[in-house]
Design a protein around this motif. Structure first.
Motif, PDB file in Angstrom:
ATOM      1  N   ASP A   8       0.688  -0.922   0.156  1.00  0.00           N
ATOM      2  CA  ASP A   8      -0.058   0.139   0.561  1.00  0.00           C
ATOM      3  C   ASP A   8       0.725   1.481  -0.366  1.00  0.00           C
ATOM      4  O   ASP A   8       0.256   1.945   0.331  1.00  0.00           O
ATOM      5  CB  ASP A   8      -0.728  -0.068   1.031  1.00  0.00           C
ATOM      6  N   GLU A   9       1.922   1.257  -0.887  1.00  0.00           N
ATOM      7  CA  GLU A   9       2.817   2.252  -1.051  1.00  0.00           C
ATOM      8  C   GLU A   9       1.834   3.335  -1.670  1.00  0.00           C
ATOM      9  O   GLU A   9       1.589   3.408  -2.735  1.00  0.00           O
ATOM     10  CB  GLU A   9       4.260   2.398  -1.750  1.00  0.00           C
ATOM     11  N   ASP A  10       2.393   4.582  -0.707  1.00  0.00           N
ATOM     12  CA  ASP A  10       1.303   5.996  -1.533  1.00  0.00           C
ATOM     13  C   ASP A  10       2.267   5.807  -3.560  1.00  0.00           C
ATOM     14  O   ASP A  10       1.156   6.148  -3.679  1.00  0.00           O
ATOM     15  CB  ASP A  10       1.733   7.226  -1.058  1.00  0.00           C
ATOM     16  N   ARG A  11       3.201   5.604  -3.382  1.00  0.00           N
ATOM     17  CA  ARG A  11       3.574   5.638  -4.808  1.00  0.00           C
ATOM     18  C   ARG A  11       2.865   4.662  -5.624  1.00  0.00           C
ATOM     19  O   ARG A  11       2.165   5.239  -6.887  1.00  0.00           O
ATOM     20  CB  ARG A  11       4.604   5.644  -4.975  1.00  0.00           C
ATOM     21  N   TRP A  12       2.267   3.802  -5.220  1.00  0.00           N
ATOM     22  CA  TRP A  12       2.125   3.163  -6.106  1.00  0.00           C
ATOM     23  C   TRP A  12       0.490   3.096  -5.762  1.00  0.00           C
ATOM     24  O   TRP A  12      -0.813   2.238  -7.132  1.00  0.00           O
ATOM     25  CB  TRP A  12       1.560   1.432  -5.613  1.00  0.00           C
ATOM     26  N   ILE A  13      -0.315   3.451  -4.989  1.00  0.00           N
ATOM     27  CA  ILE A  13      -1.776   3.657  -4.961  1.00  0.00           C
ATOM     28  C   ILE A  13      -2.185   4.717  -5.282  1.00  0.00           C
ATOM     29  O   ILE A  13      -3.078   4.884  -6.682  1.00  0.00           O
ATOM     30  CB  ILE A  13      -2.239   4.050  -3.752  1.00  0.00           C
ATOM     31  N   ASP A  14      -1.316   5.806  -6.355  1.00  0.00           N
ATOM     32  CA  ASP A  14      -1.403   6.968  -7.347  1.00  0.00           C
ATOM     33  C   ASP A  14      -1.424   5.991  -8.464  1.00  0.00           C
ATOM     34  O   ASP A  14      -1.870   6.254  -9.163  1.00  0.00           O
ATOM     35  CB  ASP A  14       0.232   7.750  -7.712  1.00  0.00           C
ATOM     36  N   VAL A  15      -0.684   5.418  -8.535  1.00  0.00           N
ATOM     37  CA  VAL A  15      -0.659   4.831 -10.351  1.00  0.00           C
ATOM     38  C   VAL A  15      -2.267   3.491 -10.466  1.00  0.00           C
ATOM     39  O   VAL A  15      -2.317   4.214 -11.310  1.00  0.00           O
ATOM     40  CB  VAL A  15       0.571   3.433 -10.445  1.00  0.00           C
ATOM     41  N   VAL A  16      -2.445   3.400  -8.975  1.00  0.00           N
ATOM     42  CA  VAL A  16      -3.797   2.291  -9.541  1.00  0.00           C
ATOM     43  C   VAL A  16      -4.946   3.141  -9.325  1.00  0.00           C
ATOM     44  O   VAL A  16      -5.575   3.184 -10.345  1.00  0.00           O
ATOM     45  CB  VAL A  16      -4.047   2.231  -8.414  1.00  0.00           C
ATOM     46  N   LYS A  17      -4.421   4.529  -8.734  1.00  0.00           N
ATOM     47  CA  LYS A  17      -5.192   5.749  -9.358  1.00  0.00           C
ATOM     48  C   LYS A  17      -5.715   6.632 -10.777  1.00  0.00           C
ATOM     49  O   LYS A  17      -6.436   6.345 -11.397  1.00  0.00           O
ATOM     50  CB  LYS A  17      -5.478   7.012  -8.469  1.00  0.00           C
ATOM     51  N   ILE A  18      -4.076   6.592 -10.776  1.00  0.00           N
ATOM     52  CA  ILE A  18      -4.403   7.079 -13.030  1.00  0.00           C
ATOM     53  C   ILE A  18      -4.751   5.625 -13.772  1.00  0.00           C
ATOM     54  O   ILE A  18      -5.163   5.850 -14.449  1.00  0.00           O
ATOM     55  CB  ILE A  18      -2.748   6.682 -12.596  1.00  0.00           C
ATOM     56  N   LEU A  19      -4.508   4.631 -13.422  1.00  0.00           N
ATOM     57  CA  LEU A  19      -4.734   3.063 -14.554  1.00  0.00           C
ATOM     58  C   LEU A  19      -6.506   2.935 -13.851  1.00  0.00           C
ATOM     59  O   LEU A  19      -7.622   2.960 -15.328  1.00  0.00           O
ATOM     60  CB  LEU A  19      -4.357   1.854 -13.389  1.00  0.00           C
ATOM     61  N   CYS A  20      -6.910   3.248 -13.404  1.00  0.00           N
ATOM     62  CA  CYS A  20      -8.362   3.379 -12.993  1.00  0.00           C
ATOM     63  C   CYS A  20      -9.286   4.836 -13.565  1.00  0.00           C
ATOM     64  O   CYS A  20     -10.127   4.054 -14.231  1.00  0.00           O
ATOM     65  CB  CYS A  20      -8.435   3.034 -11.381  1.00  0.00           C
ATOM     66  N   GLU A  21      -8.832   5.778 -13.281  1.00  0.00           N
ATOM     67  CA  GLU A  21      -9.501   7.182 -14.110  1.00  0.00           C
ATOM     68  C   GLU A  21      -9.019   7.314 -15.264  1.00  0.00           C
ATOM     69  O   GLU A  21     -10.209   7.318 -16.256  1.00  0.00           O
ATOM     70  CB  GLU A  21      -8.502   8.542 -13.597  1.00  0.00           C
ATOM     71  N   GLU A  22      -7.754   6.366 -16.295  1.00  0.00           N
ATOM     72  CA  GLU A  22      -8.420   6.009 -17.496  1.00  0.00           C
ATOM     73  C   GLU A  22      -8.764   5.142 -18.224  1.00  0.00           C
ATOM     74  O   GLU A  22      -9.651   5.343 -18.561  1.00  0.00           O
ATOM     75  CB  GLU A  22      -6.412   5.334 -17.745  1.00  0.00           C
ATOM     76  N   LYS A  23      -9.501   3.803 -17.660  1.00  0.00           N
ATOM     77  CA  LYS A  23     -11.193   3.237 -17.620  1.00  0.00           C
ATOM     78  C   LYS A  23     -12.180   4.038 -17.648  1.00  0.00           C
ATOM     79  O   LYS A  23     -13.034   4.261 -18.107  1.00  0.00           O
ATOM     80  CB  LYS A  23     -10.844   2.087 -17.094  1.00  0.00           C
ATOM     81  N   LEU A  24     -11.897   4.721 -15.875  1.00  0.00           N
ATOM     82  CA  LEU A  24     -13.405   5.817 -16.200  1.00  0.00           C
ATOM     83  C   LEU A  24     -13.711   6.578 -16.697  1.00  0.00           C
ATOM     84  O   LEU A  24     -14.896   6.297 -17.288  1.00  0.00           O
ATOM     85  CB  LEU A  24     -13.655   5.866 -14.834  1.00  0.00           C
ATOM     86  N   ASN A  25     -12.283   7.288 -17.714  1.00  0.00           N
ATOM     87  CA  ASN A  25     -13.039   7.804 -18.674  1.00  0.00           C
ATOM     88  C   ASN A  25     -13.338   6.988 -19.803  1.00  0.00           C
ATOM     89  O   ASN A  25     -14.017   8.292 -20.469  1.00  0.00           O
ATOM     90  CB  ASN A  25     -12.232   9.145 -18.522  1.00  0.00           C
ATOM     91  N   GLU A  26     -13.169   6.249 -20.442  1.00  0.00           N
ATOM     92  CA  GLU A  26     -13.780   5.384 -21.827  1.00  0.00           C
ATOM     93  C   GLU A  26     -15.071   5.622 -21.015  1.00  0.00           C
ATOM     94  O   GLU A  26     -15.633   5.453 -22.637  1.00  0.00           O
ATOM     95  CB  GLU A  26     -12.798   3.852 -21.339  1.00  0.00           C
ATOM     96  N   PHE A  27     -15.985   5.491 -20.594  1.00  0.00           N
ATOM     97  CA  PHE A  27     -17.173   5.262 -20.150  1.00  0.00           C
ATOM     98  C   PHE A  27     -17.606   6.580 -20.629  1.00  0.00           C
ATOM     99  O   PHE A  27     -18.679   6.307 -21.619  1.00  0.00           O
ATOM    100  CB  PHE A  27     -17.552   5.155 -18.538  1.00  0.00           C
ATOM    101  N   TYR A  28     -16.654   7.550 -20.811  1.00  0.00           N
ATOM    102  CA  TYR A  28     -17.330   8.489 -21.538  1.00  0.00           C
ATOM    103  C   TYR A  28     -17.363   9.141 -23.031  1.00  0.00           C
ATOM    104  O   TYR A  28     -18.232   9.818 -23.391  1.00  0.00           O
ATOM    105  CB  TYR A  28     -17.064  10.298 -20.522  1.00  0.00           C
ATOM    106  N   LEU A  29     -16.777   8.151 -23.121  1.00  0.00           N
ATOM    107  CA  LEU A  29     -16.785   8.310 -24.373  1.00  0.00           C
ATOM    108  C   LEU A  29     -17.255   7.234 -25.548  1.00  0.00           C
ATOM    109  O   LEU A  29     -17.094   7.288 -26.768  1.00  0.00           O
ATOM    110  CB  LEU A  29     -14.722   7.900 -25.212  1.00  0.00           C
ATOM    111  N   VAL A  30     -17.638   6.052 -24.869  1.00  0.00           N
ATOM    112  CA  VAL A  30     -18.825   5.566 -25.668  1.00  0.00           C
ATOM    113  C   VAL A  30     -20.009   5.558 -25.973  1.00  0.00           C
ATOM    114  O   VAL A  30     -20.749   6.963 -25.353  1.00  0.00           O
ATOM    115  CB  VAL A  30     -18.584   4.414 -24.636  1.00  0.00           C
TER     116      VAL A  30
END
Length: 340
Positions: A318-340
């Motif tokens: 649960d290192e903070d730097r890893w949580i930041d990566v998880v956030k970025i990867l999740c937000e990329e996919k969340l944004n794809e819903f808006y493009l459908v």
């Protein structure tokens, strides 16, 4: 409404032999893990393995179990809580095997009004026994229980620069000053799994992994392991001669990817490697395979074979730097819903 489901491997409910047996039954009877026909898989797992292995595995789990419970579950929960503070959509967890299940995780999101889910299999590399089985199970659950929801899957991220930077910096901070070698130990898979997951039919488990481009690379677990290693050591500025790649956790007598971690640990001490650092980048969360198999059994194997100083480098957890990566990867996919 959108939501995130983090999916990890899973763990027994407790260290009791019955609970470990129940977990191993579900895990090993998955045809993506042991890919025999059902009759032969059942004969091996339920007729042989479950009559001998649960007691031994239960003892191993006892060495890593914490007051909070299974390390893998606890760490995944910590990732969930930290991520929840950084995003404005609900975040839940699910396990491929045992509880909380993928179905339970989806249900929690649906109960909060979620109809579009970003599902994140927490495996950097692609394999039929990890990413593939998670997606297959999630789709089975979705079609049967939640036909109205949409799921967007995060693909393996082994070659994403944000992940490599994160992993490299984590290793850099934990790497001892004096070491003779840095060993990258990845979870092994049977060689036949590599061929089964290659729709291009271009993988030969030999020189194709070292080619700059090969059609099989997006499906080849072995290539992706070497790619992570090469990218990390480049970031760290380490000479290749101080780095080795091995594969752990093999089961049965079939041919698995080589070289094997345990055999390597038993012999490198006699070859002059007295100070060893070892990391396990197939996992993002410490678990039985890292905390017991490597940092306990692996250390014993290394010292028994003539090694002196063994240093296990923890997973990203649960290192903070890893949580930041998880956030970025999740937000990329969340944004794809808006493009459908």
């Amino acid at each position: 409404m959108k939501g995130i489901l983090l999916v990890n491997l899973g763990s027994p409910k407790s260290t009791s032999v019955p609970d470990v047996r129940e977990y191993l039954d579900e895990f090993l009877m998955d045809e993506k893990v042991i890919d025999y026909r059902w009759f032969f898989r059942a004969l091996l797992v339920q007729g042989i393995i479950l009559n001998t292995r649960p007691a031994k595995s239960a003892e191993a789990y006892k060495t890593v179990w914490t007051d909070e419970g299974s390390p893998l579950i606890v760490i995944t929960q910590k990732i969930q809580k930290k991520l929840q503070k950084l995003v404005d959509v609900p975040v839940e967890i699910g396990m491929r095997y045992a509880q909380p299940s993928i179905e339970a995780g989806i249900q929690k999101l649906v109960d909060q009004g979620v109809s579009e889910i970003v599902l994140f299999p927490l495996y950097p590399q692609y394999a039929m026994s990890t990413t593939e089985t998670v997606i297959e199970k999630a789709e089975e659950v979705r079609k049967k229980k939640f036909p109205g929801i949409k799921i967007n899957y995060i693909q393996p991220f082994y070659n994403r620069e944000i992940y490599i930077d994160c992993l490299a910096e984590s290793i850099r901070e934990k790497l001892p000053e004096n070491f003779d070698a840095l060993q990258f130990s990845y979870h092994g898979v049977p060689e036949r799994h590599i061929y089964k997951t290659d729709p291009t039919n271009t993988c030969n488990l030999n020189d194709c992994c070292s080619r700059e481009n090969n059609p099989s690379h997006q499906f080849c677990y072995r290539h992706q392991c070497f790619d992570v290693t090469n990218s990390v050591i480049k970031k760290l500025g380490l000479p290749k001669e101080k780095v080795m790649v091995t594969f752990q956790s093999r089961l049965g007598k079939d041919k698995w990817m080589e070289p094997y971690t345990d055999e390597t640990l038993e012999t490198i001490g006699k070859k002059g490697i007295k100070n060893l650092a070892i990391v396990c980048p197939a996992f993002v969360s410490d678990c039985l395979e890292t905390l017991e198999e490597i940092s306990v059994e692996g250390k014993h194997q290394f010292e028994h074979g003539g090694g002196e100083n063994f240093h296990y480098i923890p997973c990203l957890n649960d290192e903070d730097r890893w949580i930041d990566v998880v956030k970025i990867l999740c937000e990329e996919k969340l944004n794809e819903f808006y493009l459908v």
